[in-house]
Enzyme design. Structure first.
Site, short mmCIF file in Angstrom:
data_model
loop_
_atom_site.label_atom_id
_atom_site.label_comp_id
_atom_site.label_asym_id
_atom_site.label_seq_id
_atom_site.Cartn_x
_atom_site.Cartn_y
_atom_site.Cartn_z
N LYS A 216 0.86 -1.14 -0.01
CA LYS A 216 -0.09 -0.09 -0.04
C LYS A 216 0.67 1.37 0.02
O LYS A 216 2.18 1.45 0.38
CB LYS A 216 -0.77 -0.02 1.10
N ARG A 255 -2.61 -9.97 5.33
CA ARG A 255 -3.32 -10.37 3.91
C ARG A 255 -2.04 -9.72 2.92
O ARG A 255 -1.82 -8.55 3.04
CB ARG A 255 -4.64 -9.63 3.78
N1 PMM Z 1 -7.33 -4.24 1.08
C1 PMM Z 1 -7.62 -4.26 -0.18
C2 PMM Z 1 -8.52 -5.25 -0.52
N2 PMM Z 1 -9.49 -6.00 0.36
N3 PMM Z 1 -9.72 -6.86 2.55
C3 PMM Z 1 -9.30 -6.66 3.90
N4 PMM Z 1 -9.84 -7.48 4.74
N5 PMM Z 1 -8.25 -5.62 4.36
C4 PMM Z 1 -7.71 -4.64 3.50
O1 PMM Z 1 -6.69 -3.90 4.17
C5 PMM Z 1 -7.99 -4.89 1.75
C6 PMM Z 1 -8.91 -5.89 1.59
C7 PMM Z 1 -7.00 -3.45 -1.16
O2 PMM Z 1 -5.97 -3.83 -1.61
P1 PMM Z 1 -5.38 -4.88 -3.02
O3 PMM Z 1 -5.99 -3.82 -4.07
O4 PMM Z 1 -3.85 -4.85 -2.77
O5 PMM Z 1 -5.99 -6.10 -2.49
#
Ligand code: PMM
Length: 279
Positions: A216, A255
C-alpha cells in the site's frame, strides 16, 4: 470456525480484476487466477482471499454479475483443492454464491455498510466474517470530509464497535468475527502509520485482527528517496517488516501479495515468543 494456529496466519491475495492497486490485470481470467492461488498455496499460504472488485481509490464498481463471473470459478477450483478460501466482496449475493462454491470466510471491506443484506446473509450462511473499517466507496473514500479523525485509533475502534453491535444484532456468531482497521481506506499516510503503531488497541476490542497493508502507498510514501514515493512493486520487503511487527503482537492474520517472507516472519516471531528453554 475461524482458522487458528500458534502463529499469525498468512492470507494470500488473488485479485481477479483488471484494475487493483498493485496487481490489477495480473490474473484477469480464471485460469491465471487459479494458477496464482496455487502458487501462493505452494508458498505456504494458510488462506486465499479471492476478490473481483478493485477497491483502489477512485475505482469504478463492476456489476454483481461481472463480479460473480470473475470470482466463482476461482473459488470453486481453489476450495476444491482443499484451500481455505475467503471471498473479498461487499455484496451479499456474491457472498452467498461464493460460500456455495466453497468459500468459508466472507471478507467485506465495507463492514456491512455497502449492502444492507450482508449481515443477515452472513448470519444465515454461518460463515466466518471479516468486518473492516470503511467509510465510503472507492470513488469518494479519500475526499477530505472522509478523512477526519479526532484520534484515528480511538475513532476507528469506536466505528468498528458500532458495526460489531449491528453484526451481532443481525445474528452473526461472535466466534466467527474478525476485525480489520482498513489500512488505506479513508486514511491519510499518517493515519495508516498511527493505526499500525496502535494495532494492539484494535486487538483489545476482543476479536481476532486482520491486517492488510501489502504494497500500500502509505508504506511507499515513507520509504522513497529524494521526495519520490517507492512504487508498490518494490514494497514486499517493507510489507514483510510489517508482518513481523504484527506477528510479534499476535495479530490473527496478514493479507499479502506474496507468502514466503510473511510466513517466515510469523514463524520467527512464534519462536521468539516461546518461553526460553536456554534461559
Ligand atoms: N485491502 C484491499 C482489498 N481488500 N480486505 C481486507 N480485509 N483488508 C484490506 O486491507 C484490504 C482488503 C485493497 O488492496 P489490494 O487492491 O492490494 O487487494
Amino acid at each position: 470456525m475461524i482458522p487458528r494456529a500458534d502463529r499469525t496466519l498468512v492470507m494470500g491475495i488473488v485479485n481477479v480484476t483488471p484494475d487493483s492497486f498493485s496487481d490489477g490485470g495480473s490474473w484477469p481470467d480464471a485460469d491465471s487466477a487459479i494458477a496464482q492461488g496455487e502458487r501462493l498455496l505452494a508458498e505456504g499460504a494458510d488462506l486465499i482471499d479471492v476478490g473481483g472488485e478493485s477497491t483502489r481509490p477512485g475505482a469504478a464498481r463492476p456489476d454483481a454479475e461481472e463480479e460473480l463471473r470473475r470470482v466463482i470459478p476461482v473459488i470453486r477450483a481453489l476450495a476444491g483443492r482443499g484451500a481455505v478460501v475467503s471471498v473479498d466482496t461487499m455484496r451479499a449475493e456474491v457472498a452467498r454464491q461464493a460460500v456455495a462454491a466453497g468459500a468459508g470466510i466472507v471478507n467485506d471491506v465495507s463492514g456491512g455498510l455497502a449492502d444492507p443484506q450482508m449481515f443477515a446473509v452472513v448470519a444465515e450462511l454461518g460463515a466466518d466474517y471479516v468486518l473492516m473499517h470503511w467509510r465510503a466507496h472507492s470513488a469518494t473514500m479519500q475526499q477530505a470530509d472522509r478523512l477526519h479523525y479526532d484520534d484515528v485509533v480511538a475513532d476507528v475502534c469506536a466505528e468498528l464497535s458500532g458495526r460489531v453491535d449491528e453484526a451481532l444484532a443481525a445474528g452473526i456468531d461472535p466466534a466467527r468475527l474478525v476485525l480489520d482497521p482498513g489500512f488505506g481506506f479513508s486514511k491519510t499516510v499518517d493515519h495508516n502509520w498511527t493505526l499500525l503503531r496502535g494495532i494492539d488497541r484494535v486487538q483489545h476490542l476482543g476479536y481476532p485482527v486482520l491486517v492488510g497493508v501489502s504494497r500500500k502507498s502509505f508504506l511507499g510514501a515513507r520509504l522513497g528517496t529524494g521526495g519520490t514515493a517507492r512504487p508498490p512493486a518494490e514494497l514486499d520487503d517493507a510489507t514483510a517488516a510489517v508482518s513481523a511487527w504484527c506477528a510479534e503482537r499476535g495479530v490473527w492474520a496478514v493479507r499479502t501479495h506474496t507468502v514466503a517472507a510473511h510466513l517466515d516472519a510469523a514463524r520467527v516471531m512464534r519462536e521468539l515468543r516461546r518461553a526460553d528453554p536456554g534461559a
